[in-house]
Design a protein around this motif. Sequence first.
Motif, PDB file in Angstrom:
ATOM      1  N   THR A 191      16.566   1.027  -1.542  1.00 61.43           N
ATOM      2  CA  THR A 191      15.131   1.232  -1.766  1.00 61.43           C
ATOM      3  C   THR A 191      14.622   2.411  -0.945  1.00 61.43           C
ATOM      4  OG1 THR A 191      14.484  -0.298  -0.001  1.00 61.43           O
ATOM      5  CG2 THR A 191      14.724  -1.214  -2.214  1.00 61.43           C
ATOM      6  N   LYS A 192      13.540   2.997  -1.445  1.00 63.19           N
ATOM      7  CA  LYS A 192      12.819   4.061  -0.722  1.00 63.19           C
ATOM      8  C   LYS A 192      11.345   3.779  -0.893  1.00 63.19           C
ATOM      9  CE  LYS A 192      13.520   8.155   0.030  1.00 63.19           C
ATOM     10  NZ  LYS A 192      13.888   9.331   0.762  1.00 63.19           N
ATOM     11  N   THR A 193      10.558   4.069   0.157  1.00 61.47           N
ATOM     12  CA  THR A 193       9.112   3.899   0.071  1.00 61.47           C
ATOM     13  C   THR A 193       8.406   5.149   0.595  1.00 61.47           C
ATOM     14  OG1 THR A 193       9.006   2.848   2.254  1.00 61.47           O
ATOM     15  CG2 THR A 193       9.177   1.389   0.347  1.00 61.47           C
ATOM     16  N   SER A 194       7.200   5.349   0.107  1.00 63.00           N
ATOM     17  CA  SER A 194       6.363   6.448   0.584  1.00 63.00           C
ATOM     18  C   SER A 194       5.643   6.006   1.853  1.00 63.00           C
ATOM     19  CB  SER A 194       5.324   6.811  -0.482  1.00 63.00           C
ATOM     20  OG  SER A 194       4.351   5.771  -0.599  1.00 63.00           O
ATOM     21  N   ARG A 195       4.863   6.899   2.403  1.00 63.09           N
ATOM     22  CA  ARG A 195       3.962   6.509   3.493  1.00 63.09           C
ATOM     23  C   ARG A 195       2.939   5.547   2.909  1.00 63.09           C
ATOM     24  NH1 ARG A 195      -1.262   9.683   3.904  1.00 63.09           N
ATOM     25  NH2 ARG A 195      -1.389  10.763   1.927  1.00 63.09           N
ATOM     26  N   LYS A 196       2.276   4.793   3.753  1.00 64.32           N
ATOM     27  CA  LYS A 196       1.222   3.875   3.301  1.00 64.32           C
ATOM     28  C   LYS A 196      -0.089   4.635   3.135  1.00 64.32           C
ATOM     29  CE  LYS A 196       3.225  -0.153   5.366  1.00 64.32           C
ATOM     30  NZ  LYS A 196       2.987  -1.546   5.227  1.00 64.32           N
ATOM     31  N   VAL A 197      -0.990   4.059   2.349  1.00 66.56           N
ATOM     32  CA  VAL A 197      -2.330   4.629   2.219  1.00 66.56           C
ATOM     33  C   VAL A 197      -2.924   4.672   3.632  1.00 66.56           C
ATOM     34  CG1 VAL A 197      -4.624   4.309   1.243  1.00 66.56           C
ATOM     35  CG2 VAL A 197      -2.610   3.719  -0.109  1.00 66.56           C
ATOM     36  N   PRO A 198      -3.394   5.841   4.089  1.00 67.91           N
ATOM     37  CA  PRO A 198      -3.812   5.972   5.484  1.00 67.91           C
ATOM     38  C   PRO A 198      -5.260   5.606   5.791  1.00 67.91           C
ATOM     39  CG  PRO A 198      -3.750   8.131   4.471  1.00 67.91           C
ATOM     40  CD  PRO A 198      -3.284   7.148   3.437  1.00 67.91           C
ATOM     41  N   TYR A 199      -6.119   5.478   4.776  1.00 70.97           N
ATOM     42  CA  TYR A 199      -7.540   5.234   5.041  1.00 70.97           C
ATOM     43  C   TYR A 199      -8.169   4.516   3.854  1.00 70.97           C
ATOM     44  CZ  TYR A 199      -7.152   9.795   2.754  1.00 70.97           C
ATOM     45  OH  TYR A 199      -6.776  10.832   1.935  1.00 70.97           O
ATOM     46  N   THR A 200      -9.382   4.001   4.066  1.00 73.78           N
ATOM     47  CA  THR A 200     -10.108   3.294   3.005  1.00 73.78           C
ATOM     48  C   THR A 200     -11.273   4.132   2.490  1.00 73.78           C
ATOM     49  OG1 THR A 200     -11.593   2.206   4.590  1.00 73.78           O
ATOM     50  CG2 THR A 200      -9.566   1.023   4.010  1.00 73.78           C
ATOM     51  N   ASP A 201     -11.793   3.697   1.342  1.00 74.91           N
ATOM     52  CA  ASP A 201     -12.994   4.264   0.726  1.00 74.91           C
ATOM     53  C   ASP A 201     -12.881   5.739   0.344  1.00 74.91           C
ATOM     54  OD1 ASP A 201     -14.305   1.822   0.744  1.00 74.91           O
ATOM     55  OD2 ASP A 201     -15.145   2.164   2.732  1.00 74.91           O
ATOM     56  N   ALA A 202     -11.681   6.209   0.084  1.00 70.92           N
ATOM     57  CA  ALA A 202     -11.454   7.577  -0.399  1.00 70.92           C
ATOM     58  C   ALA A 202     -10.091   7.598  -1.089  1.00 70.92           C
ATOM     59  CB  ALA A 202     -11.480   8.580   0.746  1.00 70.92           C
ATOM     60  N   LEU A 217       0.811  -1.223   0.000  1.00 73.09           N
ATOM     61  CA  LEU A 217       0.000   0.000   0.000  1.00 73.09           C
ATOM     62  C   LEU A 217       0.842   1.270   0.000  1.00 73.09           C
ATOM     63  CD1 LEU A 217      -2.851  -1.066   2.433  1.00 73.09           C
ATOM     64  CD2 LEU A 217      -2.826  -1.168  -0.065  1.00 73.09           C
ATOM     65  N   CYS A 218       1.926   1.259  -0.806  1.00 67.58           N
ATOM     66  CA  CYS A 218       2.788   2.437  -0.884  1.00 67.58           C
ATOM     67  C   CYS A 218       3.462   2.508  -2.245  1.00 67.58           C
ATOM     68  CB  CYS A 218       3.829   2.414   0.229  1.00 67.58           C
ATOM     69  SG  CYS A 218       5.060   1.114   0.053  1.00 67.58           S
ATOM     70  N   LEU A 219       4.168   3.606  -2.482  1.00 68.96           N
ATOM     71  CA  LEU A 219       5.009   3.764  -3.655  1.00 68.96           C
ATOM     72  C   LEU A 219       6.403   3.274  -3.296  1.00 68.96           C
ATOM     73  CD1 LEU A 219       3.987   7.393  -4.687  1.00 68.96           C
ATOM     74  CD2 LEU A 219       2.940   5.220  -5.379  1.00 68.96           C
ATOM     75  N   TYR A 220       7.108   2.716  -4.279  1.00 68.94           N
ATOM     76  CA  TYR A 220       8.387   2.070  -4.036  1.00 68.94           C
ATOM     77  C   TYR A 220       9.353   2.449  -5.152  1.00 68.94           C
ATOM     78  CZ  TYR A 220      11.454  -2.130  -3.752  1.00 68.94           C
ATOM     79  OH  TYR A 220      12.504  -3.007  -3.659  1.00 68.94           O
ATOM     80  N   ALA A 221      10.560   2.840  -4.794  1.00 68.46           N
ATOM     81  CA  ALA A 221      11.624   3.098  -5.758  1.00 68.46           C
ATOM     82  C   ALA A 221      12.821   2.241  -5.366  1.00 68.46           C
ATOM     83  CB  ALA A 221      12.018   4.578  -5.747  1.00 68.46           C
ATOM     84  N   ALA A 222      13.475   1.645  -6.350  1.00 69.25           N
ATOM     85  CA  ALA A 222      14.645   0.800  -6.072  1.00 69.25           C
ATOM     86  C   ALA A 222      15.764   1.135  -7.052  1.00 69.25           C
ATOM     87  CB  ALA A 222      14.275  -0.669  -6.176  1.00 69.25           C
ATOM     88  N   PHE A 223      16.989   0.997  -6.560  1.00 68.96           N
ATOM     89  CA  PHE A 223      18.177   1.353  -7.339  1.00 68.96           C
ATOM     90  C   PHE A 223      19.246   0.292  -7.127  1.00 68.96           C
ATOM     91  CE2 PHE A 223      16.245   4.872  -5.019  1.00 68.96           C
ATOM     92  CZ  PHE A 223      15.620   5.528  -6.065  1.00 68.96           C
ATOM     93  N   ALA A 224      19.787  -0.253  -8.218  1.00 69.71           N
ATOM     94  CA  ALA A 224      20.909  -1.181  -8.129  1.00 69.71           C
ATOM     95  C   ALA A 224      22.194  -0.365  -8.176  1.00 69.71           C
ATOM     96  CB  ALA A 224      20.866  -2.181  -9.268  1.00 69.71           C
ATOM     97  N   THR A 225      23.071  -0.621  -7.198  1.00 67.88           N
ATOM     98  CA  THR A 225      24.374   0.043  -7.145  1.00 67.88           C
ATOM     99  C   THR A 225      25.432  -1.051  -6.973  1.00 67.88           C
ATOM    100  OG1 THR A 225      24.463   0.297  -4.743  1.00 67.88           O
ATOM    101  CG2 THR A 225      23.310   2.034  -5.975  1.00 67.88           C
ATOM    102  N   PRO A 226      26.706  -0.742  -7.186  1.00 67.20           N
ATOM    103  CA  PRO A 226      27.747  -1.758  -6.997  1.00 67.20           C
ATOM    104  C   PRO A 226      27.765  -2.349  -5.580  1.00 67.20           C
ATOM    105  CG  PRO A 226      28.633   0.090  -8.217  1.00 67.20           C
ATOM    106  CD  PRO A 226      27.251   0.490  -7.758  1.00 67.20           C
ATOM    107  N   SER A 227      27.287  -1.606  -4.584  1.00 65.29           N
ATOM    108  CA  SER A 227      27.290  -2.117  -3.206  1.00 65.29           C
ATOM    109  C   SER A 227      25.974  -2.762  -2.793  1.00 65.29           C
ATOM    110  CB  SER A 227      27.675  -1.001  -2.231  1.00 65.29           C
ATOM    111  OG  SER A 227      26.807   0.089  -2.378  1.00 65.29           O
ATOM    112  N   GLY A 228      25.010  -2.870  -3.723  1.00 59.95           N
ATOM    113  CA  GLY A 228      23.741  -3.528  -3.398  1.00 59.95           C
ATOM    114  C   GLY A 228      22.535  -2.697  -3.814  1.00 59.95           C
ATOM    115  N   THR A 229      21.368  -3.192  -3.464  1.00 65.28           N
ATOM    116  CA  THR A 229      20.120  -2.516  -3.823  1.00 65.28           C
ATOM    117  C   THR A 229      19.725  -1.521  -2.741  1.00 65.28           C
ATOM    118  OG1 THR A 229      19.371  -4.442  -5.053  1.00 65.28           O
ATOM    119  CG2 THR A 229      17.687  -2.873  -4.414  1.00 65.28           C
TER     120      THR A 229
END
Length: 140
Positions: A67-78, A53-65
């Motif tokens: 990652t960054k994530t956004s906050r999660k969706v905070p509520y339902t039905d909107a 339930l979030c946005l995800y960005a990932a980057f491969a670098t010589p030292s490993g992967t």
Amino acid sequence: MPTSGTSSDTYASVGGDSGALRLGMKPGRTYRFSAWAYVPSATGLSPQHAGGLCLYAAFATPSGTVTKTSRKVPYTDAWAELTLDFTVPADATSAYLRLHNGFTAGGVEPAKGVHHRHHHLQDQVHLRQRRPPDLHRRRR
């Protein structure tokens, strides 16, 4: 957007997955990835995968992967706007984005629905007007 992933996680890749610098991203540049997400109450806010339930960005670098994530969706039905600001590492050889669902794929309980609209990737040197999605038009 069709989802993919393993049996313990589901996601939709935006512009391709690992293996290249996707969507024209460049090492050392800063970007904002944004999307609107709608989670029905029947789906709930407790995905099996911690990164759901979030946005995800990932980057491969010589030292490993990295990652960054956004906050999660905070509520339902909107609709909820999610944003993720990130800088592609200077030594990145791969950069890609995902809309993470996080619910189990297949098996006893098929992946639960999460709807996304208006996803954007923008270079931080540009400004873009933000607005909520048109709630009167439903996509199926």
